[in-house]
Design a protein around this motif. Sequence first.
Motif, PDB file in Angstrom:
ATOM      1  N   UNK A  21      86.559  -1.913  21.333  1.00 47.75           N
ATOM      2  CA  UNK A  21      85.913  -0.643  21.669  1.00 47.75           C
ATOM      3  C   UNK A  21      86.122  -0.351  23.152  1.00 47.75           C
ATOM      4  N   UNK A  22      87.023   0.585  23.422  1.00 48.01           N
ATOM      5  CA  UNK A  22      87.278   1.025  24.794  1.00 48.01           C
ATOM      6  C   UNK A  22      87.560   2.525  24.769  1.00 48.01           C
ATOM      7  N   UNK A  23      87.460   3.132  25.936  1.00 46.50           N
ATOM      8  CA  UNK A  23      87.779   4.558  26.090  1.00 46.50           C
ATOM      9  C   UNK A  23      88.898   4.644  27.134  1.00 46.50           C
ATOM     10  N   UNK A  24      90.093   4.355  26.690  1.00 45.30           N
ATOM     11  CA  UNK A  24      91.203   4.184  27.622  1.00 45.30           C
ATOM     12  C   UNK A  24      91.542   5.457  28.376  1.00 45.30           C
ATOM     13  N   UNK A  25      91.301   6.608  27.768  1.00 41.23           N
ATOM     14  CA  UNK A  25      91.658   7.859  28.445  1.00 41.23           C
ATOM     15  C   UNK A  25      90.871   8.070  29.725  1.00 41.23           C
ATOM     16  N   UNK A  26      89.741   7.380  29.860  1.00 43.14           N
ATOM     17  CA  UNK A  26      88.894   7.521  31.048  1.00 43.14           C
ATOM     18  C   UNK A  26      89.182   6.485  32.126  1.00 43.14           C
ATOM     19  N   UNK A  27      90.100   5.560  31.871  1.00 44.12           N
ATOM     20  CA  UNK A  27      90.400   4.513  32.844  1.00 44.12           C
ATOM     21  C   UNK A  27      91.374   5.004  33.903  1.00 44.12           C
ATOM     22  N   UNK A  28      91.034   4.785  35.156  1.00 43.03           N
ATOM     23  CA  UNK A  28      91.980   5.050  36.242  1.00 43.03           C
ATOM     24  C   UNK A  28      93.027   3.937  36.273  1.00 43.03           C
ATOM     25  N   UNK A  29      94.231   4.301  36.676  1.00 50.18           N
ATOM     26  CA  UNK A  29      95.317   3.318  36.809  1.00 50.18           C
ATOM     27  C   UNK A  29      95.473   2.521  35.516  1.00 50.18           C
ATOM     28  N   UNK A  30      95.627   3.252  34.417  1.00 49.90           N
ATOM     29  CA  UNK A  30      95.628   2.638  33.097  1.00 49.90           C
ATOM     30  C   UNK A  30      96.762   1.639  32.920  1.00 49.90           C
ATOM     31  N   UNK A  31      97.946   1.973  33.390  1.00 51.52           N
ATOM     32  CA  UNK A  31      99.075   1.041  33.230  1.00 51.52           C
ATOM     33  C   UNK A  31      98.778  -0.311  33.855  1.00 51.52           C
ATOM     34  N   UNK A  32      98.215  -0.295  35.053  1.00 52.72           N
ATOM     35  CA  UNK A  32      97.910  -1.548  35.734  1.00 52.72           C
ATOM     36  C   UNK A  32      96.827  -2.325  34.979  1.00 52.72           C
ATOM     37  N   UNK A  33      95.812  -1.615  34.481  1.00 48.43           N
ATOM     38  CA  UNK A  33      94.744  -2.277  33.731  1.00 48.43           C
ATOM     39  C   UNK A  33      95.291  -2.919  32.459  1.00 48.43           C
ATOM     40  N   UNK A  34      96.223  -2.246  31.803  1.00 54.19           N
ATOM     41  CA  UNK A  34      96.791  -2.804  30.578  1.00 54.19           C
ATOM     42  C   UNK A  34      97.683  -4.003  30.867  1.00 54.19           C
ATOM     43  N   UNK A  35      98.383  -3.970  31.978  1.00 55.19           N
ATOM     44  CA  UNK A  35      99.188  -5.144  32.347  1.00 55.19           C
ATOM     45  C   UNK A  35      98.293  -6.355  32.595  1.00 55.19           C
ATOM     46  N   UNK A  73      82.122  -9.189  16.927  1.00 58.68           N
ATOM     47  CA  UNK A  73      83.380  -8.760  17.539  1.00 58.68           C
ATOM     48  C   UNK A  73      83.174  -8.709  19.050  1.00 58.68           C
ATOM     49  N   UNK A  74      84.275  -8.610  19.774  1.00 59.34           N
ATOM     50  CA  UNK A  74      84.233  -8.480  21.234  1.00 59.34           C
ATOM     51  C   UNK A  74      84.693  -7.091  21.649  1.00 59.34           C
ATOM     52  N   UNK A  75      84.139  -6.600  22.742  1.00 61.97           N
ATOM     53  CA  UNK A  75      84.537  -5.285  23.268  1.00 61.97           C
ATOM     54  C   UNK A  75      84.202  -5.211  24.754  1.00 61.97           C
ATOM     55  N   UNK A  76      84.651  -4.106  25.372  1.00 66.40           N
ATOM     56  CA  UNK A  76      84.289  -3.857  26.772  1.00 66.40           C
ATOM     57  C   UNK A  76      83.596  -2.518  26.986  1.00 66.40           C
ATOM     58  N   UNK A  77      83.823  -1.550  26.093  1.00 67.71           N
ATOM     59  CA  UNK A  77      83.353  -0.175  26.298  1.00 67.71           C
ATOM     60  C   UNK A  77      83.881   0.388  27.618  1.00 67.71           C
ATOM     61  N   UNK A  78      85.041  -0.090  28.037  1.00 67.12           N
ATOM     62  CA  UNK A  78      85.653   0.408  29.283  1.00 67.12           C
ATOM     63  C   UNK A  78      85.733   1.940  29.246  1.00 67.12           C
ATOM     64  N   UNK A  79      85.486   2.596  30.413  1.00 66.74           N
ATOM     65  CA  UNK A  79      85.207   2.033  31.733  1.00 66.74           C
ATOM     66  C   UNK A  79      83.735   2.042  32.130  1.00 66.74           C
ATOM     67  N   UNK A  80      82.855   1.618  31.237  1.00 64.19           N
ATOM     68  CA  UNK A  80      81.439   1.477  31.582  1.00 64.19           C
ATOM     69  C   UNK A  80      81.293   0.551  32.789  1.00 64.19           C
ATOM     70  N   UNK A  81      80.294   0.824  33.609  1.00 67.69           N
ATOM     71  CA  UNK A  81      80.033  -0.011  34.792  1.00 67.69           C
ATOM     72  C   UNK A  81      78.943  -1.016  34.461  1.00 67.69           C
ATOM     73  N   UNK A  82      79.261  -2.306  34.630  1.00 66.18           N
ATOM     74  CA  UNK A  82      78.294  -3.380  34.415  1.00 66.18           C
ATOM     75  C   UNK A  82      77.952  -3.998  35.762  1.00 66.18           C
TER      76      UNK A  82
END
Length: 254
Positions: free
Chosen positions: A7-21, A201-210
Amino acid sequence: MYLVDTHAHLEDLEHLNEALRRAEAAGIVAIITMGSDRDSSLWALNESQHYEMENLKIYPAIGVHPWSLNPSNISEDINFIEENAHRAVAIGEIGLDYWYREVRKNPERKEQQKTLFRNLLRIAKENGKPVSIHSRGAWMDSVEITIEMEVQKAVFHWFTGPEEALKKLLDHGYYISATPAANYSREHRAAIRNTPLENILLETDSPVVYRGETAEPMHVLKSLSAVAELKGESKEKIAEKTTENARRVFGIQF
């Protein structure tokens, strides 16, 4: 270890390519990116695959989050999900939120949320899709409506509800997902502690701030660590079981 961020919201992540790497390097092999409205659902369906890595696959889910409910567009939103359900691995993020400010200001919104939720669950059932459910402040209603609509596979994401709602969803073979908040949230930790590993299951709910840190998919390692600690098991065992669970729920291959 192979891990899945369910469970993530990838469209809201800044610098998505770097985060995926970084995620790929950390052993994440699959991410399910959730739609929360038509725009994010279209991104999940059409754009997310452009970001896949050699050893990391992105799967789309489509949905309408209760925060995105627009009474004037409910029919159009439902039609959109109905027309595109076959292209997604899940219907999500959907659900109920009774703590949302619009519900507090206008109680009629609670019934509108329920109407939308039932329709999206119907679509999931008709298409044989699992659902990813937001249930904040509406835990028992979310569980009971999901059961009522006879959905076969449901994940109650970031679950923090009471024990009676947890027991009911587990009795119906449903799942909860652990976020990095499992390292400190009393309610979330209690839910994980009381849930069999076969239903986690595991998730991050990215890009939520923890606690001041913006989540990205590699932070599923934080979720993994928390579950391992709460269950008294090795990270390797938790990774193996939760990845197996993700395959079973979402029908994904990698």
